[in-house]
Design a protein around this motif. Structure first.
Motif, PDB file in Angstrom:
ATOM      1  N   MET A  17     -10.766 -23.887  30.995  1.00  0.00           N
ATOM      2  CA  MET A  17     -10.889 -25.014  30.050  1.00  0.00           C
ATOM      3  C   MET A  17      -9.497 -25.547  29.712  1.00  0.00           C
ATOM      4  O   MET A  17      -8.717 -24.887  29.024  1.00  0.00           O
ATOM      5  CB  MET A  17     -11.571 -24.516  28.772  1.00  0.00           C
ATOM      6  CG  MET A  17     -12.876 -23.772  29.035  1.00  0.00           C
ATOM      7  SD  MET A  17     -13.634 -23.136  27.529  1.00  0.00           S
ATOM      8  CE  MET A  17     -12.451 -21.918  26.991  1.00  0.00           C
ATOM      9  N   ASP A  18      -9.207 -26.748  30.200  1.00  0.00           N
ATOM     10  CA  ASP A  18      -7.893 -27.368  30.021  1.00  0.00           C
ATOM     11  C   ASP A  18      -8.105 -28.663  29.255  1.00  0.00           C
ATOM     12  O   ASP A  18      -8.578 -29.654  29.817  1.00  0.00           O
ATOM     13  CB  ASP A  18      -7.277 -27.622  31.408  1.00  0.00           C
ATOM     14  CG  ASP A  18      -5.916 -28.282  31.350  1.00  0.00           C
ATOM     15  OD1 ASP A  18      -5.551 -28.832  30.293  1.00  0.00           O
ATOM     16  OD2 ASP A  18      -5.218 -28.265  32.381  1.00  0.00           O
ATOM     17  N   LEU A  19      -7.815 -28.615  27.960  1.00  0.00           N
ATOM     18  CA  LEU A  19      -8.095 -29.779  27.110  1.00  0.00           C
ATOM     19  C   LEU A  19      -6.975 -29.987  26.093  1.00  0.00           C
ATOM     20  O   LEU A  19      -6.247 -29.050  25.754  1.00  0.00           O
ATOM     21  CB  LEU A  19      -9.407 -29.602  26.327  1.00  0.00           C
ATOM     22  CG  LEU A  19     -10.665 -29.309  27.135  1.00  0.00           C
ATOM     23  CD1 LEU A  19     -10.916 -27.829  27.229  1.00  0.00           C
ATOM     24  CD2 LEU A  19     -11.879 -30.013  26.561  1.00  0.00           C
ATOM     25  N   VAL A  30       0.686 -36.773  28.361  1.00  0.00           N
ATOM     26  CA  VAL A  30       0.500 -35.351  28.654  1.00  0.00           C
ATOM     27  C   VAL A  30       1.595 -34.879  29.615  1.00  0.00           C
ATOM     28  O   VAL A  30       2.141 -33.784  29.437  1.00  0.00           O
ATOM     29  CB  VAL A  30      -0.932 -35.043  29.160  1.00  0.00           C
ATOM     30  CG1 VAL A  30      -1.260 -35.779  30.454  1.00  0.00           C
ATOM     31  CG2 VAL A  30      -1.097 -33.547  29.365  1.00  0.00           C
ATOM     32  N   HIS A  31       1.896 -35.684  30.600  1.00  0.00           N
ATOM     33  CA  HIS A  31       3.070 -35.407  31.438  1.00  0.00           C
ATOM     34  C   HIS A  31       4.147 -36.348  30.919  1.00  0.00           C
ATOM     35  O   HIS A  31       4.292 -37.466  31.398  1.00  0.00           O
ATOM     36  CB  HIS A  31       2.761 -35.627  32.920  1.00  0.00           C
ATOM     37  CG  HIS A  31       1.652 -34.741  33.409  1.00  0.00           C
ATOM     38  ND1 HIS A  31       0.781 -35.096  34.404  1.00  0.00           N
ATOM     39  CD2 HIS A  31       1.275 -33.501  33.019  1.00  0.00           C
ATOM     40  CE1 HIS A  31      -0.094 -34.113  34.593  1.00  0.00           C
ATOM     41  NE2 HIS A  31       0.190 -33.137  33.768  1.00  0.00           N
ATOM     42  N   ASP A  32       4.858 -35.899  29.929  1.00  0.00           N
ATOM     43  CA  ASP A  32       5.720 -36.793  29.159  1.00  0.00           C
ATOM     44  C   ASP A  32       7.014 -37.089  29.905  1.00  0.00           C
ATOM     45  O   ASP A  32       7.373 -36.413  30.869  1.00  0.00           O
ATOM     46  CB  ASP A  32       6.026 -36.148  27.798  1.00  0.00           C
ATOM     47  CG  ASP A  32       6.254 -37.186  26.710  1.00  0.00           C
ATOM     48  OD1 ASP A  32       5.590 -38.229  26.732  1.00  0.00           O
ATOM     49  OD2 ASP A  32       7.110 -36.945  25.837  1.00  0.00           O
ATOM     50  N   VAL A  70       3.773 -24.177  29.514  1.00  0.00           N
ATOM     51  CA  VAL A  70       4.025 -23.061  30.436  1.00  0.00           C
ATOM     52  C   VAL A  70       2.653 -22.690  30.972  1.00  0.00           C
ATOM     53  O   VAL A  70       1.812 -22.199  30.221  1.00  0.00           O
ATOM     54  CB  VAL A  70       4.681 -21.858  29.723  1.00  0.00           C
ATOM     55  CG1 VAL A  70       5.081 -20.797  30.754  1.00  0.00           C
ATOM     56  CG2 VAL A  70       5.888 -22.293  28.926  1.00  0.00           C
ATOM     57  N   GLU A  71       2.404 -22.978  32.254  1.00  0.00           N
ATOM     58  CA  GLU A  71       1.030 -22.930  32.750  1.00  0.00           C
ATOM     59  C   GLU A  71       0.898 -22.400  34.182  1.00  0.00           C
ATOM     60  O   GLU A  71       0.518 -23.132  35.085  1.00  0.00           O
ATOM     61  CB  GLU A  71       0.390 -24.309  32.661  1.00  0.00           C
ATOM     62  CG  GLU A  71       1.230 -25.450  33.222  1.00  0.00           C
ATOM     63  CD  GLU A  71       0.463 -26.773  33.226  1.00  0.00           C
ATOM     64  OE1 GLU A  71      -0.691 -26.779  33.662  1.00  0.00           O
ATOM     65  OE2 GLU A  71       1.033 -27.793  32.805  1.00  0.00           O
ATOM     66  N   PRO A  72       1.208 -21.134  34.377  1.00  0.00           N
ATOM     67  CA  PRO A  72       0.966 -20.585  35.711  1.00  0.00           C
ATOM     68  C   PRO A  72      -0.531 -20.474  35.981  1.00  0.00           C
ATOM     69  O   PRO A  72      -1.343 -20.491  35.044  1.00  0.00           O
ATOM     70  CB  PRO A  72       1.603 -19.197  35.635  1.00  0.00           C
ATOM     71  CG  PRO A  72       1.594 -18.850  34.187  1.00  0.00           C
ATOM     72  CD  PRO A  72       1.709 -20.127  33.427  1.00  0.00           C
TER      73      PRO A  72
HETATM   74  N1  GLY Z   1      -3.913 -30.984  31.893  1.00  0.00           N
HETATM   75  C1  GLY Z   1      -3.055 -31.363  32.936  1.00  0.00           C
HETATM   76  C2  GLY Z   1      -1.956 -30.417  33.096  1.00  0.00           C
HETATM   77  O1  GLY Z   1      -2.080 -29.270  32.711  1.00  0.00           O
HETATM   78  O2  GLY Z   1      -0.893 -30.746  33.530  1.00  0.00           O
END
Ligand code: GLY
Ligand code: MN
Ligand code: MN
Length: 534
Positions: free
Chosen positions: A357-359, A450-452, A467-469
């Protein structure tokens, strides 16, 4: 007669009520001083005798007479706070005498219009641009064409480019017209496009040593934008094989005062570091999104579907008065989690799969970006746990290294190393084997986008990054089938500090133990029984 009086009273009330209400402006959002401060900061980075020109985002049509919900261009919003279309912002590096007034910035906005406002909501108009947004010089967008300023006397006209997907309406001052009027008044060179101008500038400013690379870039652009092949100079430059050939072409390139490259870098450097006011909005958006994850952990039960889970997150956001989601919500069970930007969210009922879940809630323009991956039945299987622990270790090690001064690319190197080692240990890959189980970067900036925006240099205090491995093992992968369909991403949003980082989304459990404990808790939604429908 009575009816006419009522209608007039209604329009009158609407015309003057913008300060008390609005669908778009918030009393707890960024204030006019913030936006003014950002314009001043931009001005300080502009070269002498230059102007920066920004246009609002186009209105985008969904179908027939329904448009998508308007989303302002984040740079325009950052500098003005305006959430309306068909507007232009001009910032001068030094004050200019225009019509007897000293002007260092000016905004052109839509007019008040009782009929349009009855259908679509309040507009600020010129008075609102002055009172609410704090502009000293504000005009109607219809006055932009005749604005008495000679743009050609400036050395640089900096823009981010010109939208090509705007629809022309009956108005003579919609975005299409505003762009056309600016290009005419500022004498945008005949026969050029945004891309060809950028390439000419690149050729004009390159040295001999880099010229071969520039020729490669020109070739790449010609393949991406076939209309560039009609430009003989670019075509010739692309075909050159020696520095002297390239120098000869360079000498023919005229100096043009339009600059479509540098403003993006300046905006990157401003927006990548957050101010106190921005951090307040980000903290709120991120906390709300973390609470959404917690509530779903409690509510998850067999028989649920992806869309229902999405609804719980987004309902939480609305309970906290977040105005929107920052990007389309991603809820993927099992193999769907391997689709990185999976937004269908339409799988009905699932068994013992993991649910990714990516929100992110959007609060006053600022978005969160938080991912949790949880077992649909409340307990991780042995295989799910094994993969999860690797991703968690990759995230922990990356977070432990993060602090001001660390080169941005280091974060990804750390996560990649931990994940590669983990996959080798589990026998999923061989040592040194190239693979696609972690196909994305580990971090990006977070803010209005979101991708700033950011320049991806060394980390600085008050940046906020993710930080999202992740590990994604699609069905049919070249490994033991027991791993198939396992997809794990753990994504937190962290604030960079002098000596480390602060996890702003830490409210949502991350470890196997904490997630399982949260999932064992009762949800208020268990008592919410809706009637059965045919
Ligand atoms: N939700 C898009 C990303 O994690 O970059
Ligand atoms: Mn995300
Ligand atoms: Mn992200």
């Amino acid at each position: 007669m009575k009816k006419i009086t009522l209608i007039l009273a209604f329009f009158g009330a609407m015309l003057w009520s913008y300060s008390g209400m609005s669908q778009s402006y918030f009393d707890d959002g960024l204030g006019k001083d913030f936006h003014k401060g950002r314009r001043d900061a931009l001005r300080q980075q502009m070269p002498a005798n230059s102007a920066a020109i920004f246009f609002s985002n186009p209105v985008r049509n969904r179908s027939n007479d329904v448009d998508y919900i308007y989303h302002q261009d984040p740079d325009f919003f950052y500098l003005t706070g305006l959430r309306e279309p068909n507007s232009v912002l001009l910032i001068f590096s030094e004050p200019q005498m225009i019509d007897g007034k000293s002007v260092d910035e000016v905004i052109f906005v839509q007019p008040r219009d009782p009929n349009a406002e009855m259908w679509n909501g309040i507009r600020l108009g010129v008075d609102g641009a002055k009172d609410i947004l704090g502009f000293e010089h504000a005009y109607l967008n219809a006055e932009f064409a005749g604005f008495p300023f000679d743009y050609t006397k400036l050395d640089k006209l900096m823009t981010l480019g010109f939208a090509t997907d705007a629809r022309d309406s009956n108005s003579k001052a919609d975005l299409v017209d505003l762009i056309k009027q600016f290009k005419e008044n500022a004498q945008f060179p005949e026969g050029f496009t945004d891309q060809s101008l950028k390439l000419y500038e690149l050729i004009r400013t390159t040295d001999q040593e880099s010229s071969a690379n520039v020729a490669t870039v020109v070739g790449r652009y010609i393949r991406m934008y076939p209309e560039l092949a009609e430009d003989q100079l670019l075509l010739e430059y692309q075909k050159t094989s020696t520095p002297s050939e390239r120098e000869a072409i360079k000498s023919k390139v005229p100096k043009i005062n339009f600059d479509l490259s540098s403003l993006a870098l300046v905006m990157n450097s401003l927006r990548e570091v957050k101010t106190t006011e921005e951090l307040k909005m980000l903290r709120k958006a991120i906390s709300i999104s973390a609470v959404g994850q917690v509530e779903v952990m409690k509510a998850m039960k067999p028989g649920m579907n992806e869309r229902e889970i999405q609804g719980i997150h987004e309902f939480v956001y609305k309970r906290y008065d977040a105005e929107d989601i920052g990007y389309p919500s991603i809820v993927g069970a099992g193999h769907n989690g391997c689709i990185l930007h999976y937004i269908d969210n339409n799988k009905r009922s699932f068994g013992s799969e993991l649910v990714l879940m990516d929100l992110g809630a959007q609060y006053r323009g600022y978005t969160a970006d938080v991912t949790r991956t949880i077992p649909s039945k409340g307990k991780f299987s042995a295989e799910q746990k094994a993969i999860y622990e690797i991703v968690l270790k990759a995230q922990d090690e990356a977070m432990a290294a993060i602090k001001a001064g660390l080169p941005f690319g280091e974060i990804n190197k750390i996560s990649q190393r931990v994940i590669n080692e983990g996959l080798v240990e589990l026998g999923i890959i061989k040592r040194g084997q190239r693979h696609r189980y972690f196909p994305h970067g580990t971090s990006h900036y977070l803010g209005l986008d979101v991708h700033d925006r950011g320049n991806y240099g060394p980390l600085k205090e008050n940046m906020v990054i993710t930080v999202e491995p992740g590990i994604y093992i699609p069905e049919g992968s070249d490994c033991d089938p027991k791993w198939w369909g396992i997809a794990v991403r753990i994504e937190d949003d962290v604030l960079i500090t002098k000596d480390g980082c602060e996890n702003l989304s830490g409210l949502a459990p991350r470890t196997v133990k904490d997630i399982e404990a949260m999932m064992a808790k009762k949800s208020i939604l268990e008592d919410w029984v809706l009637p059965k429908l045919d």
